[in-house]
Design a protein around this motif. Structure first.
Motif, short mmCIF file in Angstrom:
data_model
loop_
_atom_site.label_atom_id
_atom_site.label_comp_id
_atom_site.label_asym_id
_atom_site.label_seq_id
_atom_site.Cartn_x
_atom_site.Cartn_y
_atom_site.Cartn_z
N ARG A 50 0.83 -1.21 0.00
CA ARG A 50 0.00 0.00 0.00
C ARG A 50 0.86 1.26 0.00
O ARG A 50 0.49 2.26 -0.60
CB ARG A 50 -0.95 -0.03 1.19
N HIS A 51 2.01 1.18 0.67
CA HIS A 51 2.94 2.32 0.63
C HIS A 51 3.37 2.59 -0.82
O HIS A 51 3.32 3.73 -1.30
CB HIS A 51 4.16 2.06 1.51
N ARG A 54 0.50 3.94 -2.97
CA ARG A 54 0.18 5.36 -2.73
C ARG A 54 1.24 6.27 -3.33
O ARG A 54 0.99 7.44 -3.59
CB ARG A 54 0.08 5.59 -1.21
N ASN A 55 2.44 5.75 -3.55
CA ASN A 55 3.58 6.58 -3.99
C ASN A 55 4.21 6.03 -5.28
O ASN A 55 5.39 5.68 -5.29
CB ASN A 55 4.63 6.64 -2.88
N PHE A 121 -5.94 3.85 -0.08
CA PHE A 121 -4.51 4.03 -0.38
C PHE A 121 -4.28 4.28 -1.87
O PHE A 121 -3.16 4.11 -2.36
CB PHE A 121 -3.71 2.81 0.10
N SER A 122 -5.33 4.70 -2.59
CA SER A 122 -5.15 5.02 -4.01
C SER A 122 -4.25 6.24 -4.17
O SER A 122 -4.27 7.13 -3.32
CB SER A 122 -6.51 5.29 -4.67
N PRO A 123 -3.47 6.29 -5.23
CA PRO A 123 -2.51 7.39 -5.38
C PRO A 123 -3.18 8.69 -5.84
O PRO A 123 -4.22 8.66 -6.49
CB PRO A 123 -1.58 6.87 -6.48
N SER A 137 0.01 5.66 -11.68
CA SER A 137 -0.45 4.62 -10.74
C SER A 137 0.29 3.31 -11.01
O SER A 137 0.87 3.12 -12.07
CB SER A 137 -1.95 4.39 -10.85
#
Ligand SMILES: [Zn+2]
Ligand SMILES: [Zn+2]
Length: 440
Positions: A50-51, A54-55, A121-123, A137
């Motif tokens: 998820r990190h 998100r990035n 946690f979507s970017p 993404s």
């Protein structure tokens, strides 16, 4: 036979035979431990994934991603090399017992595709791509690949003293292709010596795969993903008035015949019972207005093959077709074929040797899958040392068969729990390969 090839052969023999009584107990112990560790580490794997999700960062721009991975590997007390092929990260875990060097590879890059999934946690990230500011993404799932490999790293670092061999953790940038004018990806990593010092005996990789049911393990001996080559054909005719075509040479008519000729190569001249192949013309460009026959025409397209001999033959067929169709009209033509990623080739002996591992890990959900006409630059590693690349199904549980959004699309998402299967697959492939080599 090189020493490393010799070692690989020994390992094949040992895996193909049965483990000795001590070896079997050793293997059972590792297998049970991997299952337990996978459960124990799962929340962390999800958090890492998820990190990254998100990035997201584009190809050859995986700066923060690389720093995060390098910190993590250093925290496991590994020897870490950064800046490999721009942003790649290598971690070497030397086991306490002698044995082969196993390469495990995960790719790191995201894509210029917006995410429409709307998860917590979507970017919300944009980046510069080809001069434009675009949403980015992880629409191919490489976030999951990194997280799964980190799970294997954390797990194996705990038992390094007992590990019968060395693991090289290869975090690879730019799988989707370096930006125009830049080098990158697996090809550059190989050129920079990633498979050397210590020399890698065998390499494993995997792709999370949204079209397939979650937890399915798919593999295929031989050509698994296609070689992807690009062609540009330039047809030179003779410009004239549209009312008097006999006073010129019409490159548009030549192009039309040439497209038919190109389509005859796969359908009439290629041994399709051996492997699939594709030739697609993706762009036709010629002319300016209705009553002018132009001077030239251009065809651009893609070639996909699963066998290198067939690839060479199709290239020759294209050259012959282009040259002779042009000649038959009194035109001339040039064809430029640019080789892209090679065939992702699963070493048949290695695949056969590891089949019991894949079947055990898949627990009845392991399948020989159809070849994929997409391409994957894992092929550059597998061209150097025996390689095995697998697909791990990850279709979201709330969707029916065939409903999952394809990779590279804004609605792409995965069933996260499938990462357990991916972690177990990589860890078990590693241990089984090492134990087999250790038995001799
Ligand atoms: Zn992709
Ligand atoms: Zn991918």
């Amino acid at each position: 036979m090189s020493p490393s090839r010799f070692l690989v052969s020994i390992a094949f023999l040992a895996i193909a035979g049965s483990f000795t009584a001590v070896g079997a107990a050793d293997a059972d112990d590792w297998h049970d431990w991997i299952d337990a560790e996978t459960e124990r580490l799962y929340d962390d794997v999800v958090e890492w994934r998820r990190h990254f999700h998100r990035n997201p960062e584009l190809s050859n721009r995986e700066f923060e991603t690389a720093a995060y991975i390098a910190d993590f590997l250093r925290g496991l007390d590994m020897e870490v090399t950064t800046g490999v092929a721009h942003t790649g990260v290598i971690g070497v875990l030397e086991g306490g017992r002698p044995g082969p060097v196993v390469g495990l590879r995960a790719d790191m890059d995201a894509l210029p595709v917006p995410s429409r999934v709307g998860l917590p946690f979507s970017p919300d990230v944009t980046s510069e791509f080809l001069g434009d500011e675009v949403p980015v993404s992880h629409a191919c799932g490489h976030d999951a690949h990194m997280a799964m490999l980190m799970g294997v790293a954390r797990m194996m670092a705990e038992r390094r003293d007992e590990l019968p061999g060395t693991i090289k953790f290869i975090f690879q940038p730019a799988e989707e292709g370096a930006p125009p004018g830049e080098e990158g990806g697996a090809e550059l990593m190989v050129a920079e010596g990633v498979l050397k010092n210590p020399d890698v005996d065998v390499v494993f990789g995997q792709h999370i795969w949204s079209p397939a049911p979650a937890d399915m393990i798919g593999y295929r001996p031989g050509g698994m993903l296609a070689a992807s080559d690009r062609f540009v054909i330039t047809i030179n005719g003779k410009q004239t008035h549209g009312s008097t075509p006999w006073t010129g040479v019409d490159p548009i008519a030549v192009a039309a015949q040439m497209i038919i000729g190109l389509n005859m190569i796969v359908s009439r001249q290629t041994e399709l019972t051996k492997d699939a192949a594709v030739i697609s013309v993706g762009r036709v460009r010629a002319g300016v207005r209705n009553n002018i026959i132009p001077e030239s025409a251009e065809l651009i397209g893609t070639i996909r093959t699963l066998d290198t001999d067939m690839q060479d033959k199709i290239h020759a067929d294209i050259r012959r077709t282009v040259e002779h169709v042009a000649l038959s009209f009194g035109a001339t033509a040039e064809v430029d074929i640019q080789r892209g990623y090679p065939v992702t080739f699963n070493d048949p002996d290695l695949t056969e040797a590891m089949r019991p591992t894949l079947e055990r890990v898949g627990g009845g959900r392991t399948r020989v899958m159809d070849a994929i006409t997409g391409a994957e630059d894992f092929s550059f590693f597998a061209n150097e040392v025996p390689g095995l690349y697998i697909a791990v199904g990850a279709s979201p549980a709330d969707l029916g068969p065939g409903e999952a959004a394809p990779h590279h699309t804004p609605d792409f998402r995965i069933e996260e729990s499938a990462m357990k299967t991916g972690v177990r697959a990589l860890a078990n492939l590693t241990i089984d390969y090492m134990l087999a080599a250790d038995g001799d």
